[in-house]
Write a protein that holds these residues in place. Structure first.
Motif, PDB file in Angstrom:
ATOM      1  N   ALA A  11      76.124 -80.612  82.261  1.00 48.15           N
ATOM      2  CA  ALA A  11      75.498 -81.636  81.419  1.00 48.15           C
ATOM      3  C   ALA A  11      73.980 -81.494  81.460  1.00 48.15           C
ATOM      4  CB  ALA A  11      75.930 -83.031  81.873  1.00 48.15           C
ATOM      5  N   ARG A  12      73.471 -81.213  82.638  1.00 48.24           N
ATOM      6  CA  ARG A  12      72.015 -81.080  82.795  1.00 48.24           C
ATOM      7  C   ARG A  12      71.479 -79.945  81.927  1.00 48.24           C
ATOM      8  NH1 ARG A  12      71.940 -80.190  87.888  1.00 48.24           N
ATOM      9  NH2 ARG A  12      72.030 -82.380  88.463  1.00 48.24           N
ATOM     10  N   GLU A  13      72.222 -78.849  81.880  1.00 53.59           N
ATOM     11  CA  GLU A  13      71.765 -77.682  81.115  1.00 53.59           C
ATOM     12  C   GLU A  13      71.938 -77.850  79.609  1.00 53.59           C
ATOM     13  OE1 GLU A  13      74.220 -74.625  82.752  1.00 53.59           O
ATOM     14  OE2 GLU A  13      73.347 -74.924  84.758  1.00 53.59           O
ATOM     15  N   SER A  14      72.710 -78.828  79.186  1.00 55.71           N
ATOM     16  CA  SER A  14      73.011 -78.972  77.756  1.00 55.71           C
ATOM     17  C   SER A  14      71.919 -79.793  77.091  1.00 55.71           C
ATOM     18  CB  SER A  14      74.366 -79.654  77.572  1.00 55.71           C
ATOM     19  OG  SER A  14      75.354 -78.950  78.274  1.00 55.71           O
ATOM     20  N   ASP A  15      70.995 -79.103  76.421  1.00 54.62           N
ATOM     21  CA  ASP A  15      69.850 -79.835  75.868  1.00 54.62           C
ATOM     22  C   ASP A  15      69.960 -80.079  74.365  1.00 54.62           C
ATOM     23  OD1 ASP A  15      69.458 -77.245  75.160  1.00 54.62           O
ATOM     24  OD2 ASP A  15      67.685 -76.942  76.417  1.00 54.62           O
ATOM     25  N   SER A  16      71.153 -79.916  73.819  1.00 52.96           N
ATOM     26  CA  SER A  16      71.393 -80.292  72.421  1.00 52.96           C
ATOM     27  C   SER A  16      72.850 -80.740  72.308  1.00 52.96           C
ATOM     28  CB  SER A  16      71.144 -79.109  71.485  1.00 52.96           C
ATOM     29  OG  SER A  16      72.170 -78.138  71.663  1.00 52.96           O
ATOM     30  N   LEU A  17      73.171 -81.407  71.206  1.00 50.57           N
ATOM     31  CA  LEU A  17      74.553 -81.854  71.001  1.00 50.57           C
ATOM     32  C   LEU A  17      75.499 -80.660  70.914  1.00 50.57           C
ATOM     33  CD1 LEU A  17      73.984 -84.726  68.411  1.00 50.57           C
ATOM     34  CD2 LEU A  17      74.706 -84.991  70.789  1.00 50.57           C
ATOM     35  N   ASP A  18      75.057 -79.608  70.225  1.00 49.41           N
ATOM     36  CA  ASP A  18      75.889 -78.405  70.115  1.00 49.41           C
ATOM     37  C   ASP A  18      76.201 -77.820  71.489  1.00 49.41           C
ATOM     38  OD1 ASP A  18      76.079 -78.511  67.423  1.00 49.41           O
ATOM     39  OD2 ASP A  18      74.638 -76.908  67.010  1.00 49.41           O
ATOM     40  N   LYS A  19      75.152 -77.748  72.316  1.00 47.56           N
ATOM     41  CA  LYS A  19      75.356 -77.178  73.656  1.00 47.56           C
ATOM     42  C   LYS A  19      76.251 -78.070  74.506  1.00 47.56           C
ATOM     43  CE  LYS A  19      71.181 -74.440  74.033  1.00 47.56           C
ATOM     44  NZ  LYS A  19      69.812 -74.521  74.551  1.00 47.56           N
ATOM     45  N   LEU A  20      76.070 -79.378  74.372  1.00 50.09           N
ATOM     46  CA  LEU A  20      76.903 -80.295  75.154  1.00 50.09           C
ATOM     47  C   LEU A  20      78.373 -80.152  74.741  1.00 50.09           C
ATOM     48  CD1 LEU A  20      77.122 -82.590  77.250  1.00 50.09           C
ATOM     49  CD2 LEU A  20      76.751 -84.202  75.371  1.00 50.09           C
ATOM     50  N   GLN A  21      78.592 -80.068  73.450  1.00 48.25           N
ATOM     51  CA  GLN A  21      79.971 -79.909  72.960  1.00 48.25           C
ATOM     52  C   GLN A  21      80.594 -78.616  73.509  1.00 48.25           C
ATOM     53  OE1 GLN A  21      80.501 -80.481  68.730  1.00 48.25           O
ATOM     54  NE2 GLN A  21      82.663 -79.914  68.815  1.00 48.25           N
ATOM     55  N   LYS A  22      79.824 -77.564  73.496  1.00 46.17           N
ATOM     56  CA  LYS A  22      80.288 -76.276  74.028  1.00 46.17           C
ATOM     57  C   LYS A  22      80.574 -76.358  75.521  1.00 46.17           C
ATOM     58  CE  LYS A  22      79.020 -71.913  71.950  1.00 46.17           C
ATOM     59  NZ  LYS A  22      77.775 -71.273  71.545  1.00 46.17           N
ATOM     60  N   SER A  23      79.667 -77.017  76.254  1.00 43.30           N
ATOM     61  CA  SER A  23      79.858 -77.144  77.705  1.00 43.30           C
ATOM     62  C   SER A  23      81.139 -77.900  78.022  1.00 43.30           C
ATOM     63  CB  SER A  23      78.692 -77.894  78.341  1.00 43.30           C
ATOM     64  OG  SER A  23      77.488 -77.226  78.115  1.00 43.30           O
ATOM     65  N   ILE A  24      81.364 -78.978  77.280  1.00 45.25           N
ATOM     66  CA  ILE A  24      82.588 -79.763  77.518  1.00 45.25           C
ATOM     67  C   ILE A  24      83.815 -78.925  77.171  1.00 45.25           C
ATOM     68  CG2 ILE A  24      83.893 -81.823  76.847  1.00 45.25           C
ATOM     69  CD1 ILE A  24      81.175 -83.221  76.283  1.00 45.25           C
ATOM     70  N   ALA A  25      83.727 -78.189  76.062  1.00 49.73           N
ATOM     71  CA  ALA A  25      84.854 -77.369  75.619  1.00 49.73           C
ATOM     72  C   ALA A  25      85.197 -76.286  76.653  1.00 49.73           C
ATOM     73  CB  ALA A  25      84.545 -76.734  74.268  1.00 49.73           C
ATOM     74  N   GLU A  26      84.175 -75.762  77.307  1.00 51.34           N
ATOM     75  CA  GLU A  26      84.414 -74.640  78.237  1.00 51.34           C
ATOM     76  C   GLU A  26      84.727 -75.086  79.658  1.00 51.34           C
ATOM     77  OE1 GLU A  26      80.908 -72.305  77.650  1.00 51.34           O
ATOM     78  OE2 GLU A  26      81.615 -71.565  75.701  1.00 51.34           O
ATOM     79  N   PHE A  27      84.457 -76.329  79.970  1.00 49.58           N
ATOM     80  CA  PHE A  27      84.642 -76.839  81.328  1.00 49.58           C
ATOM     81  C   PHE A  27      86.129 -76.963  81.669  1.00 49.58           C
ATOM     82  CE2 PHE A  27      84.837 -80.827  84.021  1.00 49.58           C
ATOM     83  CZ  PHE A  27      84.353 -80.250  85.182  1.00 49.58           C
ATOM     84  N   ASP A  28      86.550 -76.332  82.763  1.00 48.39           N
ATOM     85  CA  ASP A  28      87.963 -76.349  83.128  1.00 48.39           C
ATOM     86  C   ASP A  28      88.298 -77.347  84.232  1.00 48.39           C
ATOM     87  OD1 ASP A  28      89.075 -74.468  81.308  1.00 48.39           O
ATOM     88  OD2 ASP A  28      88.122 -72.843  82.443  1.00 48.39           O
ATOM     89  N   GLY A  29      87.371 -78.203  84.570  1.00 47.82           N
ATOM     90  CA  GLY A  29      87.579 -79.141  85.674  1.00 47.82           C
ATOM     91  C   GLY A  29      88.395 -80.380  85.339  1.00 47.82           C
ATOM     92  N   LEU A  30      88.774 -80.540  84.083  1.00 49.48           N
ATOM     93  CA  LEU A  30      89.632 -81.665  83.697  1.00 49.48           C
ATOM     94  C   LEU A  30      90.962 -81.097  83.198  1.00 49.48           C
ATOM     95  CD1 LEU A  30      87.043 -83.926  81.790  1.00 49.48           C
ATOM     96  CD2 LEU A  30      88.329 -84.595  83.838  1.00 49.48           C
ATOM     97  N   SER A  31      92.046 -81.417  83.922  1.00 42.19           N
ATOM     98  CA  SER A  31      93.332 -80.804  83.583  1.00 42.19           C
ATOM     99  C   SER A  31      93.870 -81.305  82.239  1.00 42.19           C
ATOM    100  CB  SER A  31      94.343 -81.029  84.697  1.00 42.19           C
ATOM    101  OG  SER A  31      94.560 -82.418  84.842  1.00 42.19           O
ATOM    102  N   ILE A  32      93.383 -82.460  81.766  1.00 41.50           N
ATOM    103  CA  ILE A  32      93.860 -82.965  80.462  1.00 41.50           C
ATOM    104  C   ILE A  32      93.486 -82.012  79.321  1.00 41.50           C
ATOM    105  CG2 ILE A  32      94.087 -85.442  80.927  1.00 41.50           C
ATOM    106  CD1 ILE A  32      91.208 -85.824  79.914  1.00 41.50           C
TER     107      ILE A  32
END
Ligand code: URA
Length: 214
Positions: A11-32
């Motif tokens: 989240a800290r590294e995501s300095d735009s909405l596009d980047k935040l969306q990408k970070s969330i999409a790539e994050f594997d820490g939520l099994s849902i």
């Protein structure tokens, strides 16, 4: 704690909405993520004065990749329309921006777990920091308790304006964002008698928007 550290750093590294969306999409820490079909990031106008935050996507949202598009979303749109707000509006005065605490659908629409919420918190706090809304509307107990760091339930919290204070350092923002907790539209579908308290809440929102107009 390790997964929370990971979501925080993303989240800290995501300095735009596009980047935040990408970070969330790539994050594997939520099994849902594994059982969900689509990421449900946001809808509406990022320039809106009002940001609305629900709990988590349901089946319709998961299918379409957009928040609040099912039955409760239709009711939400109706409630917003009552005070002249519209997620399609280009004019920031009339616009809203919509997201959720969780961006993936929990299987069977179960309630998000405390662990999931803790891991997702940096993402939604960063999301709010990127939008810098004047006002947050928190729909339902999960959204209100999470973002206000409250233990009291939604029945106690609804209709009471509160200062939004981010809990992660990522969430730090310039604006004095005011938050209005209200009942979740899906609760209203099950308890129509509670609609009148939500009409009160949106009138209070309308009043606040008019008072603080630039
Ligand atoms: N309920 C929510 O909390 N969010 C949605 O996006 C849809 C239903």
């Amino acid at each position: 704690a390790k997964l929370r550290a990971e979501s925080e750093s993303l989240a800290r590294e995501s300095d735009s909405l596009d980047k935040l969306q990408k970070s969330i999409a790539e994050f594997d820490g939520l099994s849902i993520k594994k059982t969900a079909t689509n990421l449900v990031f946001a809808d509406g106008n990022p320039k809106a004065r009002v940001m609305i935050i629900g709990e988590a996507p349901g089946a319709d949202e998961d299918r379409q990749g957009l928040p609040f598009v099912g039955k409760s979303g239709q009711l939400l749109d109706k409630i917003l329309f009552y005070i002249g707000l519209d997620r399609q509006a280009e004019d920031p005065e009339k616009a809203v921006y919509i997201s959720n605490i969780l961006n993936w659908r929990p299987p069977g629409n179960r309630t998000p777990t405390t662990a999931e919420i803790e891991i997702a918190l940096p993402f939604i706090e960063k999301h709010i920091a990127l939008i810098q809304p004047e006002i947050l509307v928190l729909c339902g107990g999960i959204s209100a308790k999470t973002l206000l760091n409250e233990t009291r339930g939604i029945t106690k919290l609804r209709g009471q304006w509160a200062q939004y204070n981010p809990q992660t350092e990522i969430g730090v923002e310039k604006n004095q964002t005011q938050a209005l907790p209200t009942f979740h539209p899906s609760f209203l579908l099950r308890n129509p008698a509670q609609k009148k308290s939500v009409w009160q809440d949106v009138l209070s929102l309308q009043k606040r928007l008019e008072q603080s107009k630039a």
